[in-house]
Design an enzyme around this catalytic site. Structure first.
Site, short mmCIF file in Angstrom:
data_model
loop_
_atom_site.label_atom_id
_atom_site.label_comp_id
_atom_site.label_asym_id
_atom_site.label_seq_id
_atom_site.Cartn_x
_atom_site.Cartn_y
_atom_site.Cartn_z
CG LEU A 78 -45.05 24.99 -44.10
CD1 LEU A 78 -46.41 25.50 -45.01
CD2 LEU A 78 -45.53 24.62 -42.50
CG ASP A 115 -42.06 27.04 -46.65
OD1 ASP A 115 -41.02 26.29 -46.93
OD2 ASP A 115 -42.69 26.69 -45.61
NE ARG A 171 -49.89 24.30 -48.23
CZ ARG A 171 -48.36 24.50 -48.37
NH1 ARG A 171 -48.13 25.39 -48.98
NH2 ARG A 171 -47.64 23.83 -47.60
CG HIS A 187 -48.17 24.14 -55.09
ND1 HIS A 187 -47.11 24.08 -54.30
CD2 HIS A 187 -48.91 24.66 -54.15
CE1 HIS A 187 -47.12 25.08 -53.38
NE2 HIS A 187 -48.41 25.32 -53.27
CB CYS A 211 -41.60 26.60 -56.33
SG CYS A 211 -40.29 25.83 -55.62
N1 CIR Z 1 -44.67 26.51 -55.61
C1 CIR Z 1 -44.10 25.54 -54.95
O1 CIR Z 1 -43.75 24.19 -55.40
N2 CIR Z 1 -43.85 25.60 -53.91
C2 CIR Z 1 -43.06 24.90 -52.83
C3 CIR Z 1 -43.49 25.12 -51.54
C4 CIR Z 1 -42.91 24.38 -50.33
C5 CIR Z 1 -42.78 24.73 -49.01
N3 CIR Z 1 -41.99 23.81 -48.09
C6 CIR Z 1 -44.40 24.75 -48.71
O2 CIR Z 1 -44.72 23.63 -48.29
O3 CIR Z 1 -45.27 25.63 -48.91
#
Ligand code: CIR
Length: 256
Positions: A20, A63, A134, A162, A246
């Site tokens: 995503l 992801d 989210r 986030h 992440c």
């Molecule tokens: N905790 C984070 O920074 N997660 C990154 C998630 C990226 C992923 N492409 C998303 O949009 O969920």
């Protein structure tokens, strides 16, 4: 090297490039380069004394490498999340088996709550939780109940995926980040990171930080403050709005 604890990690799967993208322009992702960057990221954790625990790969979930979003570990409790993006919810099952194996008390966020681990920042005795794309109010209330006793402060996040895209904490609990992306009214003083990716700092040890190679000015600033700074290139994950935080979940060793 002292045993800092266990770091949960999950290898990037074959569909990584389909991950995503919400706040940035999509650009191509090189899976081979991503795998090499992930290996280097794991090596940096290992070198800092963290034992790695692999969460089973989830090849259908682009992801899944962003394993932080699937669980919040606080003391002996692991709160399995209910990610805000419905397509990411299947990622949680693989994490559940690993946190059960670690002997953590397993709890979970349930419908209609949504919560991504990337929105949860533990700093000293306070747990900051981002409310935004989210994570919803119900998810924050559930987390506060499950972590009973911890001070939970919700923070509105705007223009970032986030909370931890916009701020993290240094070892002494002080905050570093990009104030324009946050409602700072409930926050103590926030040290301004000189570049956006300088907002993401992983605390590897009491004086040891992990930063992305895209934050050289922040790395210099923190090194000048006396921190040992390890830098990793995570450009292929940044293309998907990922950051150093992440790609792992750190479960510190607890005194026995
Ligand atoms: N905790 C984070 O920074 N997660 C990154 C998630 C990226 C992923 N492409 C998303 O949009 O969920």
């Amino acid at each position: 090297m002292a045993d800092a604890g266990i770091a949960l990690v999950r290898r990037p799967g074959p569909r990584l490039a389909e991950g995503l993208v919400t706040h940035i322009e999509r650009r191509p992702v090189d899976l081979g380069a991503a795998r090499r960057q992930h290996e280097a990221y794991q090596a940096a954790l290992r070198a800092a004394g963290w034992g790695l625990r692999a969460v089973p790969e989830a090849d259908d979930a682009p992801d899944a490498v962003f394993v932080e979003d699937t669980v919040v570990v606080c003391g002996d409790t692991a709160v399995l999340t209910r990610p805000g993006a419905p397509g990411r919810r299947a990622e949680v099952a693989g994490t559940e088996g690993v946190v059960r194996d670690l002997g953590l008390a397993v709890r979970r966020i349930t419908e209609p709550g949504t919560l991504d681990g990337g929105d949860v920042l533990q700093a000293g005795d306070t747990v900051y939780v981002g409310r935004g794309d989210r994570t919803n109010e119900e998810g924050i209330c559930q987390l506060a109940r499950l972590l009973g006793g911890r001070r939970v402060v919700s923070v509105d996040v705007r223009g970032a995926l986030h909370l931890k895209s916009a701020m993290t904490a240094l070892p002494d609990g002080t905050l570093i980040g990009v104030p324009e992306l946050l409602d700072t009214s409930a926050l103590p003083a926030l040290r301004v990171a000189p570049e956006p990716s300088g907002a993401h700092v992983v605390v590897l040890g009491p004086d040891h930080l992990l930063l992305a190679a895209s934050a050289p000015r922040t790395a210099d600033l923190l090194a000048a403050d006396g921190f040992r700074v390890t830098v990793v290139d995570i450009g292929e994950f940044e293309a998907l709005e990922g950051c150093v935080t992440c790609l792992s979940v750190l479960v510190p060793s607890r005194p026995s």
